[in-house]
Design a protein around this motif. Structure first.
Motif, PDB file in Angstrom:
ATOM      1  N   VAL A 178     -20.864   3.208 -45.725  1.00  0.00           N
ATOM      2  CA  VAL A 178     -20.969   2.175 -44.864  1.00  0.00           C
ATOM      3  C   VAL A 178     -21.173   2.744 -43.313  1.00  0.00           C
ATOM      4  N   ALA A 179     -22.078   2.097 -42.407  1.00  0.00           N
ATOM      5  CA  ALA A 179     -21.988   2.466 -41.049  1.00  0.00           C
ATOM      6  C   ALA A 179     -21.216   1.425 -40.341  1.00  0.00           C
ATOM      7  N   PRO A 230     -18.319   6.604 -43.768  1.00  0.00           N
ATOM      8  CA  PRO A 230     -17.091   6.297 -44.649  1.00  0.00           C
ATOM      9  C   PRO A 230     -17.556   5.655 -45.815  1.00  0.00           C
ATOM     10  N   GLY A 231     -16.886   5.708 -46.818  1.00  0.00           N
ATOM     11  CA  GLY A 231     -17.038   5.234 -48.313  1.00  0.00           C
ATOM     12  C   GLY A 231     -16.552   6.032 -49.374  1.00  0.00           C
ATOM     13  N   LEU A 258     -20.440  -7.071 -44.927  1.00  0.00           N
ATOM     14  CA  LEU A 258     -20.998  -6.052 -45.481  1.00  0.00           C
ATOM     15  C   LEU A 258     -22.544  -6.383 -45.930  1.00  0.00           C
ATOM     16  N   GLY A 259     -23.504  -5.839 -44.873  1.00  0.00           N
ATOM     17  CA  GLY A 259     -24.839  -6.250 -45.201  1.00  0.00           C
ATOM     18  C   GLY A 259     -25.779  -4.905 -45.696  1.00  0.00           C
ATOM     19  N   PRO A 289     -25.921   3.392 -51.864  1.00  0.00           N
ATOM     20  CA  PRO A 289     -26.271   2.346 -51.150  1.00  0.00           C
ATOM     21  C   PRO A 289     -25.496   2.608 -49.818  1.00  0.00           C
ATOM     22  N   LEU A 290     -26.171   1.992 -48.683  1.00  0.00           N
ATOM     23  CA  LEU A 290     -25.508   2.103 -47.299  1.00  0.00           C
ATOM     24  C   LEU A 290     -25.464   0.531 -46.699  1.00  0.00           C
ATOM     25  N   TYR A 291     -24.184   0.204 -46.318  1.00  0.00           N
ATOM     26  CA  TYR A 291     -24.285  -1.015 -45.943  1.00  0.00           C
ATOM     27  C   TYR A 291     -24.093  -1.095 -44.244  1.00  0.00           C
TER      28      TYR A 291
END
Length: 335
Positions: free
Chosen positions: A212-213, A239-240, A270-271, A288-290
């Protein structure tokens, strides 16, 4: 002004402690290094070695550590419950700031016990995890196969030949050059984890990791630095973490953000943004990046990891794992 001893937490191995030199180490340092068999292998050490030079040099190492220019540490062993100086190991940051030069010496009575590679490898691992450097460089006299073997043992590879002035020998001497990065020195390609997605009949297992960003009110993105002891230590990442069996990527992120940063995030915040697909030696990573702009709690480093809030245009200045790098340009364009 006389420099004060630096605030530097000792580094430890199974047998050794690496710590800043102390004023009371001067006599032992002089006794060990004022030995032709030791001094002749060291470029910056004169021979004979004056006793007063030990005091001066110890004080200079304190100033260099405080300035973030070099880290020269005492190699300390223990015998019958008492500490004793074995030698020294050091790293000096290069002019470009992205490389450091390794040096070390061990008193003759301690040769043959594996002290040099143990101490050198420990300092290199610390440096790659805590300093913004990508390369370790070193040199060894062409006629010093013992030192060449040490450098190869810790993962440095041959990088050509050169000439270096040796104070102890009174002039230039031929040397072999060595260098290595994170993967060579730490063996730090990510290990093959238990895959979150079953492996196909042929090919590599697929590991599902969610990242996630986190974006604050100033438009900055949070990066976390992988701590020492973990694969790819010293690199910055979003982070993740790994998606456990039975979890969705969103559930994994909610768990990881609580465990690592002590913040609470809801699924609605969380998009999905994009994803990374990268092949490592033993597995294929799908990540996947949220994007997340809202959370509850104050971000803090629960696991002692370094954190940095970074403007999107500055993200490219941070060393990242290969899988994270393609995401930077997308984030920069979007934000």
């Amino acid at each position: 002004m006389t420099p004060a001893p630096p605030d530097f937490a000792p580094l430890r191995t199974e047998r050794l402690t690496l710590r800043p030199l102390r004023a009371e180490d001067a006599a032992a340092l002089h006794r060990l290094v004022n030995d032709w068999e030791v001094a002749k292998t060291l470029a910056r050490v004169p021979f004979p070695y004056p006793r007063e030079l030990a005091d001066t040099w110890i004080a200079s190492t304190w100033a260099q550590i405080a300035a973030g220019e070099a880290w020269h540490l005492a190699i300390i062993g223990e015998e019958n419950g008492a500490e004793h100086l074995i030698g020294c190991v050091g790293l000096t940051r290069g002019r470009d700031g992205k490389a450091a030069e390794l040096g070390y010496w061990v008193g003759r009575r301690f040769w043959g016990h594996g002290v040099a590679p143990e101490a050198a490898a420990r300092l290199c691992r610390w440096a790659l995890a805590h300093l913004d450097i990508a390369t370790i460089r070193a040199s060894a006299l062409r006629d010093n196969p013992r030192s060449q073997a040490v450098l190869r043992r810790i993962g440095l590879r041959p990088a050509g030949e050169g000439v270096q002035t040796f104070l102890s020998r009174g002039g230039p001497m031929p040397v072999l050059l060595f260098e290595g990065g994170r993967e060579e020195i730490t063996g730090d390609a990510p290990p093959p984890p238990a895959p979150a997605v079953a492996a196909p009949a042929t090919g590599k297992p697929v590991l599902l990791v969610a990242a996630v960003a986190l974006i604050d009110a100033d438009g900055r993105v949070l990066l976390a630095r992988r701590p020492e002891g973990k694969p790819l230590a010293g690199l910055w990442e979003f982070p993740g973490g790994k998606v456990h069996p039975g979890e969705t990527p969103e559930e994994a992120l909610i768990r990881e953000l609580k465990e690592e940063l002590d913040i609470d995030v809801s699924v609605a915040c969380l998009g999905p943004f994009t994803f990374a697909s990268h092949t490592y030696e033993n597995f294929h990573l799908l990540m996947p990046l949220y994007l997340c702009r809202r959370w509850h709690g104050e971000v803090r480093a629960v696991e002692g990891q370094a954190l940095a809030w970074v403007k999107p245009q500055k993200l490219g200045a941070y060393a990242m794992p290969p899988a994270d790098k393609p995401l930077v340009a997308m984030l920069r364009d979007f934000l």
